[in-house]
Design a protein around this motif. Sequence first.
Motif, PDB file in Angstrom:
ATOM      1  N   GLN A 191      31.409  77.621  59.834  1.00 14.12           N
ATOM      2  CA  GLN A 191      31.337  76.170  59.981  1.00 14.12           C
ATOM      3  C   GLN A 191      31.840  75.483  58.710  1.00 14.12           C
ATOM      4  OE1 GLN A 191      30.204  74.658  62.939  1.00 14.12           O
ATOM      5  NE2 GLN A 191      30.341  76.770  63.658  1.00 14.12           N
ATOM      6  N   ASN A 192      32.397  74.298  58.877  1.00 13.20           N
ATOM      7  CA  ASN A 192      32.892  73.525  57.739  1.00 13.20           C
ATOM      8  C   ASN A 192      31.711  72.993  56.928  1.00 13.20           C
ATOM      9  OD1 ASN A 192      34.217  71.796  55.964  1.00 13.20           O
ATOM     10  ND2 ASN A 192      35.680  71.117  57.496  1.00 13.20           N
ATOM     11  N   PRO A 193      31.579  73.411  55.660  1.00 16.22           N
ATOM     12  CA  PRO A 193      30.443  72.961  54.844  1.00 16.22           C
ATOM     13  C   PRO A 193      30.645  71.576  54.234  1.00 16.22           C
ATOM     14  CG  PRO A 193      31.801  74.458  53.580  1.00 16.22           C
ATOM     15  CD  PRO A 193      32.425  74.385  54.945  1.00 16.22           C
ATOM     16  N   VAL A 194      31.848  71.020  54.371  1.00 19.02           N
ATOM     17  CA  VAL A 194      32.160  69.719  53.772  1.00 19.02           C
ATOM     18  C   VAL A 194      32.022  68.626  54.821  1.00 19.02           C
ATOM     19  CG1 VAL A 194      33.942  68.341  52.638  1.00 19.02           C
ATOM     20  CG2 VAL A 194      33.734  70.771  52.107  1.00 19.02           C
ATOM     21  N   LEU A 195      31.277  67.590  54.499  1.00  7.98           N
ATOM     22  CA  LEU A 195      31.124  66.468  55.418  1.00  7.98           C
ATOM     23  C   LEU A 195      32.401  65.625  55.440  1.00  7.98           C
ATOM     24  CD1 LEU A 195      27.497  65.307  54.517  1.00  7.98           C
ATOM     25  CD2 LEU A 195      28.224  66.702  56.467  1.00  7.98           C
ATOM     26  N   ALA A 196      32.705  65.064  56.595  1.00  8.67           N
ATOM     27  CA  ALA A 196      33.952  64.304  56.753  1.00  8.67           C
ATOM     28  C   ALA A 196      33.754  62.861  56.297  1.00  8.67           C
ATOM     29  CB  ALA A 196      34.408  64.348  58.207  1.00  8.67           C
ATOM     30  N   SER A 197      33.618  62.663  54.982  1.00 12.71           N
ATOM     31  CA  SER A 197      33.461  61.314  54.448  1.00 12.71           C
ATOM     32  C   SER A 197      34.817  60.629  54.343  1.00 12.71           C
ATOM     33  CB  SER A 197      32.808  61.365  53.063  1.00 12.71           C
ATOM     34  OG  SER A 197      33.691  61.960  52.124  1.00 12.71           O
ATOM     35  N   THR A 198      34.803  59.308  54.266  1.00  7.44           N
ATOM     36  CA  THR A 198      36.050  58.538  54.139  1.00  7.44           C
ATOM     37  C   THR A 198      36.795  58.915  52.874  1.00  7.44           C
ATOM     38  OG1 THR A 198      35.035  56.679  55.326  1.00  7.44           O
ATOM     39  CG2 THR A 198      37.016  56.206  54.041  1.00  7.44           C
ATOM     40  N   GLU A 199      36.054  59.106  51.778  1.00 11.75           N
ATOM     41  CA  GLU A 199      36.672  59.455  50.502  1.00 11.75           C
ATOM     42  C   GLU A 199      37.319  60.840  50.555  1.00 11.75           C
ATOM     43  OE1 GLU A 199      35.425  60.066  45.784  1.00 11.75           O
ATOM     44  OE2 GLU A 199      33.985  59.263  47.237  1.00 11.75           O
ATOM     45  N   ASP A 200      36.602  61.818  51.109  1.00  9.67           N
ATOM     46  CA  ASP A 200      37.148  63.174  51.203  1.00  9.67           C
ATOM     47  C   ASP A 200      38.355  63.217  52.137  1.00  9.67           C
ATOM     48  OD1 ASP A 200      35.380  64.247  49.424  1.00  9.67           O
ATOM     49  OD2 ASP A 200      34.006  65.047  50.930  1.00  9.67           O
ATOM     50  N   LEU A 201      38.310  62.436  53.209  1.00  7.79           N
ATOM     51  CA  LEU A 201      39.431  62.416  54.143  1.00  7.79           C
ATOM     52  C   LEU A 201      40.672  61.834  53.483  1.00  7.79           C
ATOM     53  CD1 LEU A 201      40.073  63.176  57.063  1.00  7.79           C
ATOM     54  CD2 LEU A 201      39.521  60.821  57.735  1.00  7.79           C
ATOM     55  N   ARG A 202      40.490  60.821  52.643  1.00  5.54           N
ATOM     56  CA  ARG A 202      41.628  60.246  51.921  1.00  5.54           C
ATOM     57  C   ARG A 202      42.163  61.244  50.897  1.00  5.54           C
ATOM     58  NH1 ARG A 202      42.857  57.301  47.216  1.00  5.54           N
ATOM     59  NH2 ARG A 202      44.668  55.932  47.529  1.00  5.54           N
ATOM     60  N   ASP A 203      41.273  61.927  50.181  1.00  5.29           N
ATOM     61  CA  ASP A 203      41.712  62.958  49.224  1.00  5.29           C
ATOM     62  C   ASP A 203      42.566  64.013  49.943  1.00  5.29           C
ATOM     63  OD1 ASP A 203      40.396  61.743  47.149  1.00  5.29           O
ATOM     64  OD2 ASP A 203      38.651  63.070  47.208  1.00  5.29           O
ATOM     65  N   ALA A 204      42.087  64.448  51.106  1.00  4.11           N
ATOM     66  CA  ALA A 204      42.814  65.467  51.864  1.00  4.11           C
ATOM     67  C   ALA A 204      44.149  64.933  52.358  1.00  4.11           C
ATOM     68  CB  ALA A 204      41.967  65.933  53.049  1.00  4.11           C
ATOM     69  N   ARG A 205      44.174  63.672  52.763  1.00  2.00           N
ATOM     70  CA  ARG A 205      45.421  63.072  53.265  1.00  2.00           C
ATOM     71  C   ARG A 205      46.490  63.035  52.171  1.00  2.00           C
ATOM     72  NH1 ARG A 205      43.312  58.675  54.892  1.00  2.00           N
ATOM     73  NH2 ARG A 205      43.971  57.190  53.285  1.00  2.00           N
ATOM     74  N   LEU A 206      46.096  62.635  50.971  1.00  2.00           N
ATOM     75  CA  LEU A 206      47.054  62.555  49.869  1.00  2.00           C
ATOM     76  C   LEU A 206      47.442  63.960  49.384  1.00  2.00           C
ATOM     77  CD1 LEU A 206      45.616  59.534  47.843  1.00  2.00           C
ATOM     78  CD2 LEU A 206      47.206  59.568  49.778  1.00  2.00           C
ATOM     79  N   HIS A 207      46.498  64.884  49.436  1.00  2.00           N
ATOM     80  CA  HIS A 207      46.792  66.283  49.079  1.00  2.00           C
ATOM     81  C   HIS A 207      47.791  66.872  50.084  1.00  2.00           C
ATOM     82  CE1 HIS A 207      45.803  70.155  47.141  1.00  2.00           C
ATOM     83  NE2 HIS A 207      46.011  70.665  48.343  1.00  2.00           N
ATOM     84  N   PHE A 208      47.595  66.585  51.363  1.00  2.00           N
ATOM     85  CA  PHE A 208      48.514  67.045  52.403  1.00  2.00           C
ATOM     86  C   PHE A 208      49.904  66.468  52.168  1.00  2.00           C
ATOM     87  CE2 PHE A 208      50.549  67.019  56.546  1.00  2.00           C
ATOM     88  CZ  PHE A 208      50.115  68.179  57.152  1.00  2.00           C
ATOM     89  N   ALA A 209      49.973  65.189  51.792  1.00  2.00           N
ATOM     90  CA  ALA A 209      51.263  64.542  51.538  1.00  2.00           C
ATOM     91  C   ALA A 209      51.999  65.222  50.396  1.00  2.00           C
ATOM     92  CB  ALA A 209      51.048  63.063  51.228  1.00  2.00           C
ATOM     93  N   ASP A 210      51.264  65.652  49.381  1.00  2.00           N
ATOM     94  CA  ASP A 210      51.867  66.241  48.192  1.00  2.00           C
ATOM     95  C   ASP A 210      52.196  67.723  48.360  1.00  2.00           C
ATOM     96  OD1 ASP A 210      52.711  66.316  45.480  1.00  2.00           O
ATOM     97  OD2 ASP A 210      50.801  67.191  44.918  1.00  2.00           O
ATOM     98  N   HIS A 211      51.379  68.465  49.130  1.00  2.00           N
ATOM     99  CA  HIS A 211      51.534  69.917  49.222  1.00  2.00           C
ATOM    100  C   HIS A 211      52.087  70.415  50.563  1.00  2.00           C
ATOM    101  CE1 HIS A 211      48.903  69.700  45.723  1.00  2.00           C
ATOM    102  NE2 HIS A 211      49.112  70.974  45.491  1.00  2.00           N
ATOM    103  N   CYS A 212      51.765  69.728  51.653  1.00  2.00           N
ATOM    104  CA  CYS A 212      52.025  70.271  52.989  1.00  2.00           C
ATOM    105  C   CYS A 212      53.114  69.535  53.768  1.00  2.00           C
ATOM    106  CB  CYS A 212      50.745  70.257  53.824  1.00  2.00           C
ATOM    107  SG  CYS A 212      49.281  70.891  52.965  1.00  2.00           S
ATOM    108  N   ALA A 213      53.275  68.244  53.479  1.00  3.18           N
ATOM    109  CA  ALA A 213      54.178  67.415  54.290  1.00  3.18           C
ATOM    110  C   ALA A 213      55.644  67.828  54.167  1.00  3.18           C
ATOM    111  CB  ALA A 213      54.024  65.939  53.921  1.00  3.18           C
ATOM    112  N   ILE A 214      55.997  68.539  53.105  1.00  2.00           N
ATOM    113  CA  ILE A 214      57.380  68.957  52.939  1.00  2.00           C
ATOM    114  C   ILE A 214      57.847  69.839  54.099  1.00  2.00           C
ATOM    115  CG2 ILE A 214      56.821  71.009  51.558  1.00  2.00           C
ATOM    116  CD1 ILE A 214      59.331  70.330  49.864  1.00  2.00           C
ATOM    117  N   CYS A 215      56.910  70.574  54.701  1.00  3.91           N
ATOM    118  CA  CYS A 215      57.222  71.395  55.878  1.00  3.91           C
ATOM    119  C   CYS A 215      56.667  70.775  57.161  1.00  3.91           C
ATOM    120  CB  CYS A 215      56.653  72.808  55.725  1.00  3.91           C
ATOM    121  SG  CYS A 215      57.470  73.821  54.481  1.00  3.91           S
ATOM    122  N   HIS A 216      55.437  70.259  57.088  1.00  5.39           N
ATOM    123  CA  HIS A 216      54.757  69.778  58.295  1.00  5.39           C
ATOM    124  C   HIS A 216      55.027  68.319  58.617  1.00  5.39           C
ATOM    125  CE1 HIS A 216      52.398  73.388  59.106  1.00  5.39           C
ATOM    126  NE2 HIS A 216      52.172  73.491  57.811  1.00  5.39           N
ATOM    127  N   GLY A 217      55.529  67.548  57.629  1.00  6.80           N
ATOM    128  CA  GLY A 217      55.693  66.120  57.831  1.00  6.80           C
ATOM    129  C   GLY A 217      54.361  65.411  57.650  1.00  6.80           C
TER     130      GLY A 217
END
Length: 207
Positions: free
Chosen positions: A61-87
Amino acid sequence: MKRRTLVIIIVVAALVGLVAAVAALLLHDGLSARAKPTRLEIVIAGNARHLAIPANARLTQNPVLASTEDLRDARLHFADHCAICHGNDGAGDTLIGSGLYPKPPDLRLPETQNLTDGELFWIIENGVRFTGMPSFASDGEHGGTQESWKLVHFIRHLPHLTAAERIEMERYNPKGPDDREEEQQENDFLNGATLQRKPESQDHHKE
């Protein structure tokens, strides 16, 4: 004796079929990465991925709660690390993504969304062999397992991504040399315009 012969024939036939299937996969449209995977390849790859993920990992199970702040951190992390392949939207329609074999999956579709949180986490951490998906477990810039669990929440959010969120992500996408040069020219132009306006305002103040 006849039964033994029949078993041998079945085993040989199965081996021949397996060799033919592997040959078809390897020689499908040559060895070009531009080819589209066949239905057989997709089924085999999906089953292989399922078998490769340990059962206990699938049930985690995911131990991290889906807070607004954590979701934004993940969104910007995805943009920097993952979007180059995934968009930014997770569709995989990028210059690099479109050139991979197989092409990155559309993360918004059921094939990904129906995976458990544990499966998504395991894929982020360990990558997928024979694809362009790397392991991020040893990436010093990734941020560790906590960041991977945040990304799981963001992947769940991808089907509901807003236009404002995509625009914000674009500012965090890696920039190539041409983009950096264009950005520098824009900054130089804006700084030059500011310097030109400043003396004018000072002269006006003196009057």
